[in-house]
Scaffold this motif. Sequence first.
Motif, mmCIF file in Angstrom:
data_model
loop_
_atom_site.group_PDB
_atom_site.id
_atom_site.type_symbol
_atom_site.label_atom_id
_atom_site.label_comp_id
_atom_site.label_asym_id
_atom_site.label_seq_id
_atom_site.Cartn_x
_atom_site.Cartn_y
_atom_site.Cartn_z
ATOM 1 N N PRO A 89 1.965 7.043 -0.730
ATOM 2 C CA PRO A 89 1.641 6.802 0.684
ATOM 3 C C PRO A 89 1.201 8.057 1.430
ATOM 4 C CG PRO A 89 3.638 5.623 0.082
ATOM 5 C CD PRO A 89 3.289 6.496 -1.093
ATOM 6 N N LYS A 93 -1.471 8.306 4.336
ATOM 7 C CA LYS A 93 -0.943 8.245 5.700
ATOM 8 C C LYS A 93 -0.677 9.596 6.356
ATOM 9 C CE LYS A 93 -0.730 3.743 5.879
ATOM 10 N NZ LYS A 93 -1.583 2.988 6.841
ATOM 11 N N ARG A 122 -1.611 -2.865 -1.940
ATOM 12 C CA ARG A 122 -0.474 -2.662 -2.851
ATOM 13 C C ARG A 122 -0.374 -1.194 -3.263
ATOM 14 N NH1 ARG A 122 -2.007 -5.502 -7.746
ATOM 15 N NH2 ARG A 122 -4.088 -4.993 -6.974
ATOM 16 N N LEU A 123 0.839 -0.697 -3.358
ATOM 17 C CA LEU A 123 1.044 0.672 -3.837
ATOM 18 C C LEU A 123 0.914 0.720 -5.354
ATOM 19 C CD1 LEU A 123 4.047 1.746 -1.568
ATOM 20 C CD2 LEU A 123 1.671 2.503 -1.394
ATOM 21 N N TYR A 129 2.225 -8.413 -3.923
ATOM 22 C CA TYR A 129 2.362 -8.020 -2.528
ATOM 23 C C TYR A 129 3.787 -8.259 -2.039
ATOM 24 C CZ TYR A 129 -2.709 -7.521 -1.972
ATOM 25 O OH TYR A 129 -4.013 -7.107 -2.071
ATOM 26 N N GLU A 131 7.304 -6.695 -0.063
ATOM 27 C CA GLU A 131 7.513 -5.835 1.103
ATOM 28 C C GLU A 131 7.561 -4.360 0.702
ATOM 29 O OE1 GLU A 131 10.754 -5.239 4.754
ATOM 30 O OE2 GLU A 131 10.932 -6.921 3.343
ATOM 31 N N GLU A 132 8.227 -4.091 -0.431
ATOM 32 C CA GLU A 132 8.379 -2.713 -0.889
ATOM 33 C C GLU A 132 7.093 -2.146 -1.459
ATOM 34 O OE1 GLU A 132 10.156 -5.266 -1.971
ATOM 35 O OE2 GLU A 132 12.022 -5.012 -0.829
ATOM 36 N N ASN A 133 6.193 -3.032 -1.890
ATOM 37 C CA ASN A 133 4.992 -2.574 -2.584
ATOM 38 C C ASN A 133 3.736 -2.667 -1.726
ATOM 39 O OD1 ASN A 133 3.870 -1.574 -5.115
ATOM 40 N ND2 ASN A 133 2.880 -3.565 -5.350
ATOM 41 N N THR A 134 3.891 -2.888 -0.428
ATOM 42 C CA THR A 134 2.735 -3.108 0.441
ATOM 43 C C THR A 134 2.720 -2.147 1.621
ATOM 44 O OG1 THR A 134 2.787 -5.472 -0.128
ATOM 45 C CG2 THR A 134 1.488 -4.839 1.779
ATOM 46 N N ILE A 135 1.545 -1.624 1.922
ATOM 47 C CA ILE A 135 1.356 -0.810 3.117
ATOM 48 C C ILE A 135 0.108 -1.297 3.841
ATOM 49 C CG2 ILE A 135 2.452 1.242 2.138
ATOM 50 C CD1 ILE A 135 -0.363 2.406 1.726
ATOM 51 N N PHE A 136 -0.044 -0.881 5.097
ATOM 52 C CA PHE A 136 -1.254 -1.194 5.858
ATOM 53 C C PHE A 136 -2.273 -0.085 5.652
ATOM 54 C CE2 PHE A 136 2.076 -3.428 8.252
ATOM 55 C CZ PHE A 136 1.544 -4.709 8.224
ATOM 56 N N ALA A 137 -3.529 -0.482 5.536
ATOM 57 C CA ALA A 137 -4.604 0.491 5.336
ATOM 58 C C ALA A 137 -5.881 -0.056 5.956
ATOM 59 C CB ALA A 137 -4.813 0.738 3.842
#
Length: 213
Positions: A89, A93, A122-123, A129, A131-137
């Motif tokens: 991340p 970020k 996905r990270l 997808y 919660e732990e493996n998802t970020i916003f981009a």
Amino acid sequence: MEAASGINGSVSGELVSVAHALSLPAESYGNDPDIEMAWAMRAMQHAEVYYKLISSVDPQFLKLTKVDDQIYSEFRKHFETLRIDVLDPEELKSESAKEKWRPFCLKFEGIVEDFNYGTLLRLDCSQGYTEENTIFAPRIQFFAIEIARNREGYNKAVYISVQDNEGEKGANNGVEEKTEKGDSEGEKEKTDKGGEKEKEANKEINRSDEASV
């Protein structure tokens, strides 16, 4: 190439839907928690559609935009050594990362529709997808990384895993059907043999009766 073209055509409609509905601009929902939740649920639903696509079609055949080649070329020119199978991340970020991503993203303003909309990414590309493996981009960041994952073979882990699981299920179903069929035939054979023995016993009884008379 013809096969790839056919597959591209069959999934293009869904991909367009995913591309358009994956996200909405942050300013459109402000601080309203209900709207934020509605956006997140909608984004998640369409992210799941994308995940199903890479699960059912060899990802190397997928085309996410009309300018995939340009996106991939610019991405690897700017981020030649960026690890994309498992994203850090901080590489996306942190302030220094944002400074590096900004000129790349701006190259696609007016080329990729809504290039800077928030999107689910996905990270770890071998996972779904969660919660732990998802970020916003930003949307263009999603496209750049997912196109690279498809072309460089990283997303194929998902496709292979799902196909293997489906194959195992099919094999297990086949074994169960065979076992049930075998059990049925075994019961039939036992019944037939039992019937034959009963007939033989009845014959013996009849013979004994005749001898007595």
